[in-house]
Design an enzyme around this catalytic site. Structure first.
Site, PDB file in Angstrom:
ATOM      1  CB  CYS A  79     -24.121 -14.651 -19.713  1.00  0.00           C
ATOM      2  SG  CYS A  79     -23.628 -13.791 -18.210  1.00  0.00           S
ATOM      3  CB  CYS A 127     -20.156 -11.969 -20.736  1.00  0.00           C
ATOM      4  SG  CYS A 127     -21.922 -11.833 -21.075  1.00  0.00           S
ATOM      5  CB  CYS A 149     -20.789  -9.540 -18.084  1.00  0.00           C
ATOM      6  SG  CYS A 149     -21.772 -10.822 -17.330  1.00  0.00           S
ATOM      7  N   GLY A 151       0.796  -1.224   0.000  1.00  0.00           N
ATOM      8  CA  GLY A 151       0.000   0.000   0.000  1.00  0.00           C
ATOM      9  C   GLY A 151       0.825   1.269   0.000  1.00  0.00           C
ATOM     10  CB  CYS A 192     -25.462 -10.513 -17.575  1.00  0.00           C
ATOM     11  SG  CYS A 192     -24.847 -10.410 -19.279  1.00  0.00           S
TER      12      CYS A 192
END
Ligand SMILES: Nc1ncnc2c1ncn2[C@@H]1O[C@H](COP(=O)(O)OP(=O)(O)O)[C@@H](O)[C@H]1O
Ligand SMILES: [Mg+2]
Lengths: 289, 256
Positions: A240, A268, A262, A29, A237
């Protein structure tokens, strides 16, 4: 192969970048300064991510590049071509088959593995920047863990919008120590930041590299009475039928027709190939391409 | 009784020029000390050295810390000193824009110190911010407005609320009423006096305005050319000045 040194950058530069990466992994970080090089593409096109990828790629690697989850946008295509040309590496659109994945704005839906590296393109690495423009001061704030200001930002969000409206680049605390900008991924992706793969973040213009080693603790900042939520559109979605993936809203026509799909195009397509069909989806057929 | 704050032979130089030199005094809990003197006499330099904004070249600045008792804040580590700066100490700047975040709402400005020491409940933070806005006479419905939309007097009151919300034990103020209209000054002074009494605040107030110290300060330090030329109880110093410079200062006020 071409006249370029492997992956465009000279070996000395790659070593310098690798040292920054190792330092970043050692201090999760923490933003490590590095001497960013001119790349043959404008800032904002992922020059930080490209330099990090160049420094970690080996000739046997298979690379994938996504922009907003998609493999076929201009930015993703041009970076993929760049590495095909300068490093001669194989490329793929399949998350599962990639060793190195460079991304802008998304984490793939499919969980990554320990033998994979995810490289993020970062525009603004400093999460404190918007309230404290002085670099000398923000460095000190990180060094001394003075992070009250991050919550001031969230407080302002709630007081103005009734909820934490920050939807992208949602700030996180890493291993209880450094506050980090996860790059402009949707906050939906924040929980995935705790993963098996190595994650590397490169900011070209700002000359910073930072990192998350595998399985690093990453906590999204929030208030007790306004807890963090990894939200997405309340929809499945349309192609899909997946109701757990992150969705893009696509305008279909002038009549206001729209659909949710997606944002991870590989995810997808794989689902459709496996026979899943959404509300507006046709049965899957292999692309001619 | 242990002093809350003890200054010993403090000096600060800008190259060969004296900022302030050989300043020593004690401040006891609940006491308000005024520092007066003409422009350029070293008041701001001294105050900034006391508050840790400037590093003094000589001397000690001891503070009665909660855990360690009297400690020299000049030699303590920077993290410790900055921690003091957002907990036990507060600093009110002459120009509100130096002490406020102009891009953050009034509520966020007041809440910042609470969040800096770990407050993580939005509702509580907001309630405390609104309570403090009330105490400095800013209406609750301004809580989400930015200070840039406030008058100079309101900005200064907001700065005071932002500083006092965490109950600091020592408040530094540099010309808190400077640059405000006279009528606005009077109201701010009234408010400050109320808060000082009510909270039993210990404070060090720098001003070139003798009316301010007359109202707020128990004790007075008069500065000239970087040196303290006279100290004493406020009324004594103002009513019966001993040093020639103080006499001049006092008489010039009376003439106004
Ligand atoms: N940053 C600085 N650099 C050089 N000289 C300074 C600086 N700040 C103040 N001084 C000088 O130090 C003296 C005291 O200034 P200051 O503490 O600002 O006085 P006051 O607050 O009483 O007006 C003055 O001679 C001033 O010119
Ligand atoms: Mg001054």
């Amino acid at each position: 192969m071409s006249d370029y040194n492997f992956a465009y950058l000279d070996e000395q530069t790659k070593r310098m970048i690798r040292r920054a990466i190792l330092k970043g992994l050692a201090v999760p970080g923490y933003q490590v300064p590095f001497a960013s090089r001119e790349m043959p593409m404008p800032y904002g096109w992922g020059t930080g991510g490209v330099q990090v990828s160049a420094a970690v790629l080996v000739p046997e690697d298979v690379m994938k590049v996504i922009d907003q989850g998609a493999d076929d946008t201009t930015n993703a295509v041009s970076i993929r071509k760049f590495f095909e040309k300068t490093a001669g590496v194989a490329t793929t659109e399949h998350t599962r088959d990639a060793d190195v994945i460079q991304t802008r704005h998304r984490i793939p839906e499919e969980p990554l593995r320990e033998d994979q590296i995810l490289v993020y393109q970062v525009p603004i690495p400093e999460p404190l920047r918007f309230l404290e423009p002085r670099e000398t001061e923000t460095r000190k704030m990180h060094a001394l863990e003075e992070y009250g200001l991050m919550h001031v930002k969230l407080y302002e969000d709630i007081s103005r919008h009734g909820a934490i409206s920050t939807a992208y680049a949602y700030p996180v605390k890493v291993e209880g120590r450094y506050v980090m900008d996860p790059s402009p991924i949707p906050k939906f992706d924040n929980p995935k930041l705790e993963m098996a793969a190595v994650q590397l973040f490169g900011a070209g213009r700002e000359q910073r590299i930072y990192a998350l080693p595998p399985y690093t603790q990453v906590v999204s900042l929030d208030f007790e009475d306004f807890p963090f939520e990894a939200s997405k559109a309340d929809h499945a979605c349309d192609l899909c039928g997946c109701n757990t993936s992150y969705l893009d809203e696509v305008i279909m026509d002038d009549a206001g027709g729209r659909m949710f799909v997606c944002s991870d195009t590989d995810f997808c397509r794989e689902r459709r190939a496996a026979g899943h069909v959404g509300a507006q989806g046709a049965p899957y057929e292999e692309d001619a391409a | 009784m242990t002093p809350l704050f003890q200054v010993k032979s403090l000096g600060k130089y800008y190259g060969s020029r004296i900022g302030c030199e050989d300043v020593s005094f004690d401040l006891y809990p609940g006491e308000v000390m005024g520092i007066v003197g003409e422009s350029g006499s070293g008041k701001s330099t001294l105050l900034n050295c006391l508050a840790g904004h400037l590093e003094p070249d000589t001397g000690e600045v001891l503070f009665d810390t909660r855990v360690g008792g009297l400690r020299d804040t000049v030699t303590m580590s920077e993290p410790e000193r900055r921690m003091l700066g957002r907990t036990d100490w507060a600093f009110v700047y002459q120009h509100a824009r130096d002490g406020l975040r102009m891009g953050v709402s009034a509520g966020g400005n007041v809440g910042e110190r609470l969040m800096a020491v770990g407050a993580r409940h939005y509702g509580d933070i907001r309630a405390q911010a609104i309570d403090w806005l009330g105490r400095v006479e800013i209406a609750e419905d301004r809580v989400d407005d930015r200070p840039s939309a406030f008058s100079g007097g309101m900005q200064q009151r907001l700065q005071i609320a932002r500083n006092l919300v965490t109950g600091p034990r020592l408040v530094f103020m540099d010309e808190p009423t400077g640059g405000l209209d006279v009528s606005v000054q009077a109201r701010l002074l009234d408010l400050l006096r109320g808060l000082v009494r009510e909270m039993g605040l210990s404070a060090i107030i720098v001003t070139h305005d003798l009316a301010v110290v007359r109202l707020l300060a128990d004790r007075l330090m008069v500065m000239k050319d970087g040196h303290v030329v006279e100290t004493g109880l406020t009324d004594q110093v103002l009513d019966d000045p001993q040093h020639g410079y103080t006499q001049l200062l006092v008489s010039s006020v009376l003439q106004v």
